[in-house]
Design a protein around this motif. Structure first.
Motif, short mmCIF file in Angstrom:
data_model
loop_
_atom_site.label_atom_id
_atom_site.label_comp_id
_atom_site.label_asym_id
_atom_site.label_seq_id
_atom_site.Cartn_x
_atom_site.Cartn_y
_atom_site.Cartn_z
N THR A 326 -0.70 -2.17 8.39
CA THR A 326 -1.05 -2.07 6.83
C THR A 326 -0.65 -0.88 6.22
O THR A 326 -0.32 -0.90 4.97
N SER A 329 4.07 1.72 5.77
CA SER A 329 4.97 2.20 4.58
C SER A 329 4.33 3.23 4.13
O SER A 329 5.13 4.29 3.70
N LEU A 337 9.17 -0.12 11.14
CA LEU A 337 9.30 -1.67 10.44
C LEU A 337 10.44 -2.09 10.55
O LEU A 337 10.46 -3.52 10.92
N TYR A 428 6.01 -5.51 -3.71
CA TYR A 428 5.97 -5.01 -2.62
C TYR A 428 7.37 -4.09 -2.15
O TYR A 428 8.32 -4.38 -2.63
N ASP A 432 8.17 -3.82 3.56
CA ASP A 432 7.18 -4.69 3.83
C ASP A 432 7.49 -5.94 3.60
O ASP A 432 6.95 -6.89 4.11
N SER A 433 8.31 -6.37 2.55
CA SER A 433 8.78 -7.75 2.11
C SER A 433 9.60 -8.45 3.26
O SER A 433 9.27 -9.38 3.75
N GLU A 436 7.16 -8.88 6.44
CA GLU A 436 6.54 -10.21 6.35
C GLU A 436 7.09 -11.56 6.42
O GLU A 436 7.02 -12.36 7.02
N VAL A 448 1.96 -6.67 7.47
CA VAL A 448 1.55 -5.45 6.94
C VAL A 448 0.50 -5.55 5.99
O VAL A 448 0.19 -4.56 5.37
#
Length: 508
Positions: A326, A329, A337, A428, A432-433, A436, A448
């Motif tokens: 989490t 980033s 990532l 986001y 992260d996007s 996910e 995340v």
């Protein structure tokens, strides 16, 4: 005449769907058995009983209304329609216990059910608060979803039409010429590994309940856990080693398993998928150590341990974790990532429980590049045939395989781009996007922190659609929907022509 024939074919299609959901309550009622060990859960069993009755009523309504003769053959195209509807209704009926119990609303329950059956592992529930019977249900959805929902349900009633259903769900590993025998061999292999997994996890320190659930979800490369901190909460190297073995077993194609069980080591050595997976893990583990895990842990051994586990979890599409993603980033671990996102996109073996682009296609692509380079130095008249092994079967890379790779890759990255954009729209970061949505589309389950109970409906449904498309590999859904649209257009055109003809006859 044509419309009558078309109606007959769709009666067969929905008759088979009715047959499926007469048997589906048996799966819905399995979690109730655990109430004998946990008597305090009997009250919650009523939610499963109610869901089973809904499925049974649905199945009987279709079966006895349409009256389809058992064993009626179906085509691959009709099999595609059955598979699509079977998954849609199966997901909805599986969501009912969560809705009846008031644990999740409709959108959340459909998400959780989709994540279960597609063996993704993204979740919207707090595993520390829901009853054990629901934890078992989540694990069972992943276990049965890993082998193929429609395959399992049809194994007892499949007839000549089995070929259409078997191949419509994306299976190409015919272990033996008879489809029913192939299905049973898959289930024998699958259940044997699951039992061995439960015993092994118990030996290395897990309790029976945790061992049961993690063996099922590990082998299914699903990733649902009974712990909020996933496998990391146990903080045990032996447990992690057993889980890694289960993840590799789950992500290995059933055809390769069958060759292993038969002792056909010659065929086994010629399969490129396991080799490519091993090389990928060996390559990405030090990259993850250098970019991220080396900063998270002070000792190289700890960094290696966690980097290896996460590389295997991402590549196999399992989604178990030993670390918290989490804050990556915020801490600037973008390289980690993106590396894990790449592994999730690569995916596991064809005809396994995992998702992604699949090692078989990647291996074929690598061989094609090698052939192109080789042909450059050969005479123009030279003919090169490139063999590629799948289980015990030797095949040759041809235009059909190249076309399949092009279509699947194109649809995957198109969907991946749209899904990543949807998540980014909610504020986001790109890293992260992408992480996910790759997790959803490749049916992995690592997160995340974007996927949570209070997530916007746009994200929940974008990921739900991604999980569904990724599990059925796009084409099955495209074929099924296209056939229905085509049949509907032909039926309307035929009906209009007949009306015009009758009108002219009446006028004359």
């Amino acid at each position: 005449m044509y419309i009558h024939s078309l109606k007959k074919r769709y009666q067969i299609v929905f008759g088979y769907i009715g047959n499926l959901f007469i048997y589906f309550p048996l799966i819905l009622m399995i979690p109730v058995l655990f109430c004998f060990w946990y008597p305090e859960e009997w009250g919650d069993s009523l939610f499963f009983l109610a869901s089973a009755l809904v499925s049974l009523a649905f199945g009987f309504a279709f079966k006895y209304w349409l009256k389809v003769k058992p064993g009626t053959p179906i085509s691959v195209q009709e099999g595609a329609i059955i598979v699509v509807f079977a998954w849609v209704f199966g997901i909805i009926f599986s969501a009912l216990p969560f809705i009846f119990a008031g644990i999740l609303d409709f959108s959340q329950a459909v998400f959780e059910s989709t994540s279960g059956w597609t063996t993704t592992g993204l979740t919207l529930v707090d595993v520390t608060k829901i009853p054990k019977i629901f934890l078992v249900w989540r694990s069972l959805m992943q276990f049965f979803g890993g082998a193929g929902f429609a395959i399992i349900m049809m194994s007892a009633i499949v007839g000549p039409g089995g070929f259409g259903l078997y191949h419509a769900e994306g299976r190409v590993d015919n272990l033996v010429p008879n489809v029913k025998s192939s299905v049973r061999r898959i289930l024998i292999i699958y259940f044997s590994y699951a039992i061995a997994g439960v015993i092994s996890l118990r030996i290395v320190g897990m309790g029976w309940f945790d061992a049961f659930n993690h063996s099922l979800t590990g082998l299914a490369t699903g990733g649902f856990s009974t712990r909020a901190g996933s496998i990391g909460e146990f903080n045990s190297v032996p447990i992690e080693m057993v889980i890694i073995i289960l993840m590799f077993l789950g992500t290995t194609g059933f055809g390769i398993h069958y060759a292993l069980w038969k002792g056909n080591f010659k065929a086994l050595s010629k399969n490129g998928e396991p080799k490519l997976m091993g090389i990928t893990v060996l390559l990405f583990t030090p990259l993850l150590m250098g970019s991220t895990f080396g900063y998270l842990f002070s000792h190289a051994s700890e960094s290696f341990r966690h980097a290896t586990f996460q590389a295997v979890s991402a590549l196999t599409g399992t989604g178990f974790s030993t670390v918290d993603f989490t804050s990556w980033s915020q801490r600037g671990f973008f390289a980690g990532l993106y590396l894990l996102t790449l592994l999730m996109i690569f995916g596991g073996d064809m005809d396994s429980t995992s998702g992604g682009l699949k090692q078989y296609r990647l291996y074929a692509l690598i061989k094609l590049i090698g052939v192109e380079i080789k042909e450059f130095f050969l005479p123009r008249s030279a003919v090169v045939r490139t063999e590629i092994w799948k289980g015990e079967n030797k095949r040759y890379i041809d235009s059909n395989l190249v076309k399949e790779i092009l279509i699947i890759f194109s649809l995957y990255f198109l969907t991946f781009g749209v899904g990543t954009a949807v998540i980014s729209f909610y504020g986001y970061s790109l890293a992260d996007s992408a992480f996910e949505y790759a997790s959803a589309l490749s049916t992995v389950g690592l997160s995340v922190g974007i996927t949570r109970p209070d997530a916007p409906l746009g994200i929940i449904w974008a990921e739900t659609v991604g999980m569904f498309l990724g599990r059925l590999e796009f084409l099955v859904i495209v074929y099924g929907i296209t056939k229905m649209i085509k049949d509907a257009k032909l039926a309307l055109t035929t009906e209009r022509s007949q009306r015009k003809l009758k009108g002219r006859e009446a006028h004359d």
